[in-house]
Design a protein around this motif. Structure first.
Motif, PDB file in Angstrom:
ATOM      1  N   TRP A  94     -30.779  68.942  51.437  1.00 42.27           N
ATOM      2  CA  TRP A  94     -31.297  70.222  51.894  1.00 42.27           C
ATOM      3  C   TRP A  94     -30.309  70.844  52.883  1.00 42.27           C
ATOM      4  O   TRP A  94     -29.794  70.188  53.786  1.00 42.27           O
ATOM      5  CB  TRP A  94     -32.657  70.038  52.605  1.00 42.27           C
ATOM      6  N   VAL A  95     -30.071  72.112  52.722  1.00 43.37           N
ATOM      7  CA  VAL A  95     -29.200  72.831  53.664  1.00 43.37           C
ATOM      8  C   VAL A  95     -30.014  73.759  54.572  1.00 43.37           C
ATOM      9  O   VAL A  95     -29.484  74.221  55.591  1.00 43.37           O
ATOM     10  CB  VAL A  95     -28.126  73.647  52.898  1.00 43.37           C
ATOM     11  N   ARG A  96     -31.293  74.014  54.191  1.00 40.52           N
ATOM     12  CA  ARG A  96     -32.105  74.925  55.028  1.00 40.52           C
ATOM     13  C   ARG A  96     -33.578  74.762  54.651  1.00 40.52           C
ATOM     14  O   ARG A  96     -33.897  74.614  53.461  1.00 40.52           O
ATOM     15  CB  ARG A  96     -31.662  76.370  54.803  1.00 40.52           C
ATOM     16  N   ARG A 115     -23.725  70.595  58.393  1.00 41.25           N
ATOM     17  CA  ARG A 115     -22.733  71.596  58.010  1.00 41.25           C
ATOM     18  C   ARG A 115     -23.042  72.899  58.711  1.00 41.25           C
ATOM     19  O   ARG A 115     -24.139  73.081  59.250  1.00 41.25           O
ATOM     20  CB  ARG A 115     -22.684  71.803  56.487  1.00 41.25           C
ATOM     21  N   ALA A 116     -22.150  73.790  58.721  1.00 42.58           N
ATOM     22  CA  ALA A 116     -22.355  75.107  59.322  1.00 42.58           C
ATOM     23  C   ALA A 116     -23.437  75.835  58.539  1.00 42.58           C
ATOM     24  O   ALA A 116     -23.653  75.567  57.341  1.00 42.58           O
ATOM     25  CB  ALA A 116     -21.058  75.897  59.308  1.00 42.58           C
ATOM     26  N   PRO A 117     -24.118  76.738  59.193  1.00 41.95           N
ATOM     27  CA  PRO A 117     -25.180  77.471  58.488  1.00 41.95           C
ATOM     28  C   PRO A 117     -24.651  78.107  57.217  1.00 41.95           C
ATOM     29  O   PRO A 117     -23.643  78.808  57.217  1.00 41.95           O
ATOM     30  CB  PRO A 117     -25.630  78.505  59.510  1.00 41.95           C
ATOM     31  N   LEU A 154     -19.010  80.629  51.541  1.00 49.46           N
ATOM     32  CA  LEU A 154     -18.962  80.174  52.918  1.00 49.46           C
ATOM     33  C   LEU A 154     -17.804  80.830  53.655  1.00 49.46           C
ATOM     34  O   LEU A 154     -16.951  81.509  53.059  1.00 49.46           O
ATOM     35  CB  LEU A 154     -18.814  78.647  52.958  1.00 49.46           C
ATOM     36  N   ASN A 155     -17.745  80.586  54.966  1.00 48.02           N
ATOM     37  CA  ASN A 155     -16.711  81.216  55.785  1.00 48.02           C
ATOM     38  C   ASN A 155     -15.329  80.624  55.531  1.00 48.02           C
ATOM     39  O   ASN A 155     -14.320  81.260  55.807  1.00 48.02           O
ATOM     40  CB  ASN A 155     -17.059  81.060  57.273  1.00 48.02           C
TER      41      ASN A 155
END
Length: 662
Positions: A94-96, A115-117, A154-155
């Protein structure tokens, strides 16, 4: 059985069929074994893919249960965000996690700490289509619903494939909100598929058209791909799980039985190869033998020389077509015939029988051959030349004699014709010599006869000159008449010298001083020089040795060269000078020669004329015969000398020739 092209074809057909049968059996056996091994590897890949799908389904079910526990937690004791953060630390896939109301408005959200949002760059719209789809499925089924995956950049320039899970929140039988969990498909493969499956394979999610969404596993290490696909059907969405096994091709010999049969087949092929090689050698020998026989037959048939073979008893064992045509008998009439032969003349049977007995006794015939007389079938006699050699078999033993017979009757006739033709040619050559002598006489008599005409004309002029005194007149007439007599005598000598020259006899040569040769020709040279206005310059030392020559012919050479030199100086020549000189040749120390030169100051000789200068009948004069220089060169060469010419400086031409000293 004679060797023919049909026999060769049948042999090749049988061998080809046998080889094809063995190769087909071997190839079929190996192919079936290989197919069986491939099917085994493919079956294992299919089982691994089914196990991976089962693992994912089980993990997704456990995750739904974890989310349901989050929904029914006591919110008065622990806030929702703390429970959600705890779940994210336990579930890396899960990332969020989001808490939304019934209208999908965001109430709370927690991002994974690993990880970064994920949605920091592009944001998270409340009515994102994938969320709406997943929650719609969840509302209709009153259970978990999944939306289609979407790519989230992603960034760092990369991105993730995200799939949303929507779980409805039911309170007192009423829908009060939704719990949304965002899955990373990459992390799903990493955390939900057993490591034993990804250790030697690559697992990935793909769409229906084969587009890969996420992948995980061992990179390619083999030369062959074994692919298995399983459908992951979850509420609201379906994906394809692809399992790629990067393995080497199956072993060529999967089991001992196949290896044994293959070895036997290879041994059989080896035996067939050896037999085929032996057959090719035999066929090559047969072909070479057939070619040799055909070549010998063609050669014998094309020969005009008769060939005859006899055994040790004198019986004829072979004759070629040329021999049969020569004697007029057919081969079957001559084969096996002994002594006497049917082509022997009856009157020479005894002589030929004795010679045949000597030959059979082992006496070798002469290498230059033996002349004999044969008789044709019609009784005609003809001359032949016979060459005989021992007939040796393959073991080196003499089994008879081989004879080559030449019909020389035509040669004898040609020799007679040639002898008659030679006699006619000799007669023709004598006639040509007579013509040559006449041409040379007419050319060489021009000078003395012209001198006689000049002296006669001078005598007449003296007689008509009344002013001269008698004594002076008598002296002048005497001198002129004396000159006429000398030139007439000279004309006779020319005729005799030319006659000897044409007959190719050795001329009578005498020792003459160079000065004497020049003095004899000077009266005629000065006479023509006065007419043409030419000054004559003579350079000859008195102490020079005498030369051995035909005096008359050498004087003719000097006169001819002097006359040509004076005629070469035309009216446009400012100072006409004719130079006659005699000196030792350059090679005098070795060969004792004297060099005579005649030089003029005329226009010179063009290169095109110089190439044909000594050619008989070539002339540049309107009234010339073209024999003067040719005769001069012949006379000089008969004396062993050499006649040549070169350019004079600053202008003109120099002719020179050499004569041997006495």
């Amino acid at each position: 059985m004679p060797f023919t092209a049909g026999t060769l074809l049948r042999r090749w057909v049988l061998w080809v069929l046998l080889v094809l049968l063995v190769l087909s059996m071997l190839s079929t056996l190996v192919w079936l074994a290989g197919r069986y091994e491939v099917s085994q590897v493919q079956s294992r890949s299919e089982r691994d893919a089914a196990d991976a799908v089962g693992d994912i389904r089980t993990a997704l079910t456990r995750n739904v249960q974890s989310l349901q526990a989050l929904q029914f937690a006591d919110r008065s004791a622990v806030p929702w965000s703390q429970d959600a953060a705890g779940l994210l630390r336990e579930h890396r896939e899960w990332v969020r996690l989001e808490w939304r109301d019934a209208d999908l408005n965001l109430l709370a959200a927690v991002d994974t700490p690993f990880r970064a949002p994920v949605f920091a760059r592009m944001g998270r719209p409340a009515r994102q289509p994938e969320i709406v789809q997943a929650c719609g499925v969840a509302r209709r089924q009153s259970g978990p619903g999944y939306g289609a995956s979407n790519y989230v950049p992603l960034n760092n320039g990369l991105g993730l494939e995200i799939m949303d899970l929507c779980l409805p929140v039911i309170t007192d039988g009423q829908l009060t909100g939704y719990t949304v969990a965002s899955y990373s498909l990459q992390e799903v493969l990493v955390n939900m598929v057993g490591p034993q499956l990804t250790r030697s394979q690559e697992v990935s999610f793909t769409e229906a058209d084969g587009t890969r969404l996420a992948m995980h596993g061992t990179p390619r290490r083999g030369s062959r791909i074994f692919t298995a696909k399983q459908l992951l059907d979850i509420p609201g969405h379906a994906m394809v799980l692809r399992m790629d096994s990067w393995r080497a091709a199956p072993d060529f010999f999967p089991n001992v039985l196949t290896a044994l049969v293959t070895a036997m087949a290879i041994a059989l092929v080896t035996v067939l190869t050896m037999l085929a090689r032996d057959m090719r050698r035999r066929q090559r020998v047969e072909l070479d033998l057939a070619d040799a026989l055909a070549f010998r037959k063609a050669m014998e048939d094309s020969l005009v020389t008769g060939l005859r073979a006899r055994d040790s008893q004198g019986r004829i064992t072979y004759v070629n077509p040329a021999f049969c045509e020569m004697v007029g008998f057919e081969a079957k009439e001559l084969m096996g015939h002994g002594i006497p032969a049917p082509y022997w003349p009856p009157e020479m049977v005894d002589e030929y029988g004795m010679r045949q007995a000597l030959r059979l006794a082992g006496n070798a015939p002469p290498r230059e051959g033996v002349e004999s007389v044969f008789m044709r079938k019609n009784g005609e006699r003809f001359a032949v030349l016979i060459f005989e050699a021992p007939l040796i078999n393959a073991t080196g033993q003499q089994t008879g004699w081989m004879s080559a017979v030449l019909d020389i009757s035509e040669q004898r006739r040609v020799e007679e014709v040639s002898r008659a033709s030679q006699e006619r040619l000799q007669a023709t050559a004598r006639l040509a010599t007579v013509g040559e002598m006449a041409s040379l006489l007419s050319h060489e008599l021009n000078q003395p006869l012209a001198a006689i005409s000049s002296y006669a004309t001078g005598s007449l002029n003296l007689l008509q000159d009344a002013a001269l005194e008698d004594a002076q007149l008598a002296e002048s007439l005497g001198s002129a008449i004396q000159r006429i007599g000398q030139q007439a005598e000279r004309a006779g000598k020319v005729i005799k010298s030319v006659h000897d020259f044409v007959r190719r006899r050795d001329q009578a040569r005498e020792a003459v001083t160079p000065r004497a040769l020049l003095d004899d020709v000077m009266p005629l040279v000065i006479l023509q020089a006065r007419k043409l206005g030419v000054r004559v310059d003579v350079r000859c030392a008195l102490d020079l040795p005498a030369v051995l020559c035909d005096r008359t012919m050498v004087e003719q050479v000097l006169l001819n060269l002097s006359r040509n030199a004076m005629q070469a100086m035309g009216d446009d020549t400012p100072h006409k000078v004719l130079t006659l000189s005699v000196r030792p040749a350059a090679s005098n120390a070795v060969s004792r020669w004297l060099e005579f030169t005649v030089a003029d100051v005329g226009a010179g000789i063009p290169e095109a004329v110089a190439e044909k200068l000594f050619t008989p009948f070539f002339t540049t004069k309107a009234e010339g015969m073209g024999l003067g220089l040719s005769l001069c060169r012949t006379v000089v060469e008969q004396h062993g000398g050499f006649l040549s010419h070169r350019a004079n400086q600053p202008r003109g031409t120099v002719f020179s020739f050499t004569l041997p000293q006495s």
